[in-house]
Scaffold this active site. Sequence first.
Site, short mmCIF file in Angstrom:
data_model
loop_
_atom_site.label_atom_id
_atom_site.label_comp_id
_atom_site.label_asym_id
_atom_site.label_seq_id
_atom_site.Cartn_x
_atom_site.Cartn_y
_atom_site.Cartn_z
N SER A 191 0.83 -1.21 0.00
CA SER A 191 0.00 0.00 0.00
C SER A 191 0.87 1.26 0.00
O SER A 191 1.70 1.44 -0.89
CB SER A 191 -0.95 -0.05 1.20
OG SER A 191 -1.97 0.91 1.09
N ASP A 278 -9.77 -5.03 -4.36
CA ASP A 278 -9.15 -4.08 -3.42
C ASP A 278 -9.98 -2.80 -3.39
O ASP A 278 -10.09 -2.10 -4.40
CB ASP A 278 -7.72 -3.78 -3.89
CG ASP A 278 -6.92 -2.97 -2.87
OD1 ASP A 278 -7.54 -2.16 -2.14
OD2 ASP A 278 -5.68 -3.13 -2.82
N HIS A 317 -7.78 -5.58 0.31
CA HIS A 317 -6.59 -4.73 0.34
C HIS A 317 -5.41 -5.34 1.11
O HIS A 317 -4.27 -5.01 0.85
CB HIS A 317 -6.95 -3.37 0.96
CG HIS A 317 -5.81 -2.40 0.95
ND1 HIS A 317 -5.16 -2.00 -0.20
CD2 HIS A 317 -5.18 -1.72 1.96
CE1 HIS A 317 -4.21 -1.14 0.10
NE2 HIS A 317 -4.20 -0.95 1.39
#
Length: 343
Positions: A191, A278, A317
Site C-alpha cells: 500500500s 481491493d 486490500h
Amino acid sequence: MLPFFDCVLRYGLWFRLRKLIVWLLGVYIAIPFLVKLCPAIQAKLVFLNFVRVPYFIDLKRPQDQGLNHTCNYYLQPEEDVTIGVWHTVPAALWKNARGKDQLWFEDALGSSHPVILYLHGNAGTRGGDHRVELYKVLSSLGYHVVTFDYRGWGDSIGSPSERGMTYDALHVFDWIKARSGDNPVYIWGHSLGTGVATNLVRRLCERETPPDALILESPFTNIREEARSHPFSVIYRYFPGFDWFFLDPITTSGIKFANDENVKYISCSLLILHAEDDPVVPFHLGKKLYNIAATSRSFRDYKVQFVPFHTELGYRHKYIYRSPELPRILREFLGKSEHEHHH
C-alpha cells in the site's frame, strides 16, 4: 383540532430536517476550504500515523502477537529520530531463537537464509494483525523478516514525512546489508509502503547497490491518482475544483510517492501482487503501474511479473497473505530473480 396538531408536528419535523440539511451542506462546503487552508490535514490523512490499531499492543513484546522468534530493536537513522524494528527469523532457526539476545539475532542475519525488508502501509503499527500474519507466512517459508515503524508511527520518534520515511527505510536496509553477508535481500512494500519501497529502490539503484528483488503488494501509480480513487474521496470527486482543493495540498506538503516515475529508474526484478476486489487501492492502478514498468528500459534485463488475485477469493486490500498460492509464487519468482542476479 387533530389535523391542526398534525400540521404543526409535520412543520416542526420539516423545520428540524431542513436545519440539519443546511448544517450538513455547510460542513460539506467548509471542509474543502479547511483542507486548502491547512495542507497538514491532508498530510495526516495520507499517513494516518495517529491511528494505532490494535491499540493496546506492547511493541517491545512481539511474542504477545505469537511471534516467539522475533527480536525488538531500536535504531537511530539520524539525530532525534528513533525507530522500532522487529526481526523475525526463518522457521529453521525458531528453536534456537528462544531466549536469545539482540546480538544473536543480528548474527543470525548472516546465516544462509534470504532476508525480506517489509515496509508497511499507513495507519497502525508493525504489530498490525494482517502484517503479523504475513511475517509468520514469510518466516515459515524460510525468510528473515525485518520490519519497522517509520518515524511518527508506533513507538518510533520523529515527525512523519515522505523524505523521512524513505531515509528510515534506507537506514534499515544498510543495517541489514552490513550483517547479511552474501544472502539475498528483498524489499516488500504494501500500500503506502510501496511508495516508500520504490523511493528506496530507486535510490539504491542510483548508488549501484540494488536489492535482489522488489515486491509491491497493492501498489498505486502516485499519491494524487490514489487519493482521487480512494473511498474517502467519493463524496467530493465531482466537487468543483477537486484537484485544487484536495490534491494540490498533498503536493504542497511535499508528498508525491511517485511509483510511476520511480520504476523508470529501477533495475532489479519486480513482482506486483494485487487483488481485483481491493477497495482502497483500485486494481487498475496496480495494473497501470505494471504496464509502465514492463515497458521501461530500466527493466530490460530483469523479470517483471504481475499476479492478480480474483475477486471471489476476497483478499481485498490486505489479505493476500492468505493465498495458498503465495509460497509457490514467491518460490518461482525469487528463485528466478536470485538466478538472474548471481549469473
